[in-house]
Motif scaffolding. Structure first.
Motif, PDB file in Angstrom:
ATOM      1  N   ALA A   1       0.839  -1.206   0.000  1.00  0.00           N
ATOM      2  CA  ALA A   1       0.000   0.000   0.000  1.00  0.00           C
ATOM      3  C   ALA A   1       0.873   1.255   0.000  1.00  0.00           C
ATOM      4  N   LEU A   2       1.956   1.239   0.744  1.00  0.00           N
ATOM      5  CA  LEU A   2       2.887   2.367   0.750  1.00  0.00           C
ATOM      6  C   LEU A   2       3.488   2.577  -0.645  1.00  0.00           C
ATOM      7  N   TYR A   3       3.859   1.481  -1.281  1.00  0.00           N
ATOM      8  CA  TYR A   3       4.404   1.544  -2.639  1.00  0.00           C
ATOM      9  C   TYR A   3       3.361   2.114  -3.605  1.00  0.00           C
ATOM     10  N   VAL A   4       2.130   1.615  -3.520  1.00  0.00           N
ATOM     11  CA  VAL A   4       1.050   2.085  -4.393  1.00  0.00           C
ATOM     12  C   VAL A   4       0.816   3.576  -4.172  1.00  0.00           C
ATOM     13  N   TYR A   5       0.835   4.013  -2.921  1.00  0.00           N
ATOM     14  CA  TYR A   5       0.652   5.427  -2.598  1.00  0.00           C
ATOM     15  C   TYR A   5       1.742   6.275  -3.271  1.00  0.00           C
TER      16      TYR A   5
END
Length: 158
Positions: free
Chosen positions: A24-28
């Protein structure tokens, strides 16, 4: 005085949640870069930005599909456990922990014969998936689990 037994969380859930949080951090971060490119206004950057924004959508979709499958597999395992039909890993292993290939092949043949006799049984597909896994064929194991999931009808709660 005790209430109903508490349901235990699946073993791999904490790891799956941790990896999903990192994802999720990467996607953000990726989505932020895509939006920044869109705001730039240059036709080339807008095109690249739109392409970059597709990546987070794909990741979110794939993660959702995998979590849905995992939840269904857990419900299938619960149903099999309640019926006393959960597969047992009792195949002989080498001192290094590898499953004996001949024993895995024999177990696979038994599960394949079970499926041939009942091709619409989600239970047979579930058992075949674990036989594939023991034989080291992860790709077919996942395909068999997906087939079992498609055939599975959750029991109705009273």
């Amino acid at each position: 005085m005790s209430g109903p037994p508490r349901r235990r969380l699946p073993r791999g859930l904490a790891g799956a949640v941790a990896v999903t949080a990192l994802l999720a951090l990467y996607v953000y971060q990726i989505a932020g870069r895509g939006v920044a490119m869109l705001r730039e206004g240059s036709p080339l950057l807008v095109g690249i930005g739109l392409g970059v924004l597709v990546i987070p959508l794909l990741v979110i979709g794939l993660v959702a599909v995998e979590f849905r499958l995992a939840a269904r597999v857990q419900r299938m395992a619960d149903a099999l456990a309640a019926a006393g039909e959960l597969p047992v890993d009792d195949l002989p292993r080498s001192p290094g922990g590898r499953i004996d290939r001949a024993a895995a092949d024999a177990a696979f043949e038994a599960r394949r014969a079970e499926l041939d006799g009942s091709p619409q049984s989600w239970q047979a597909w579930y058992h075949l998936a674990f036989a594939y896994d023991a034989a080291g064929d992860r790709k077919r194991a996942r395909a068999a689990l997906r087939k079992a999931s498609a055939l599975f009808t959750p029991p109705v709660a009273n």
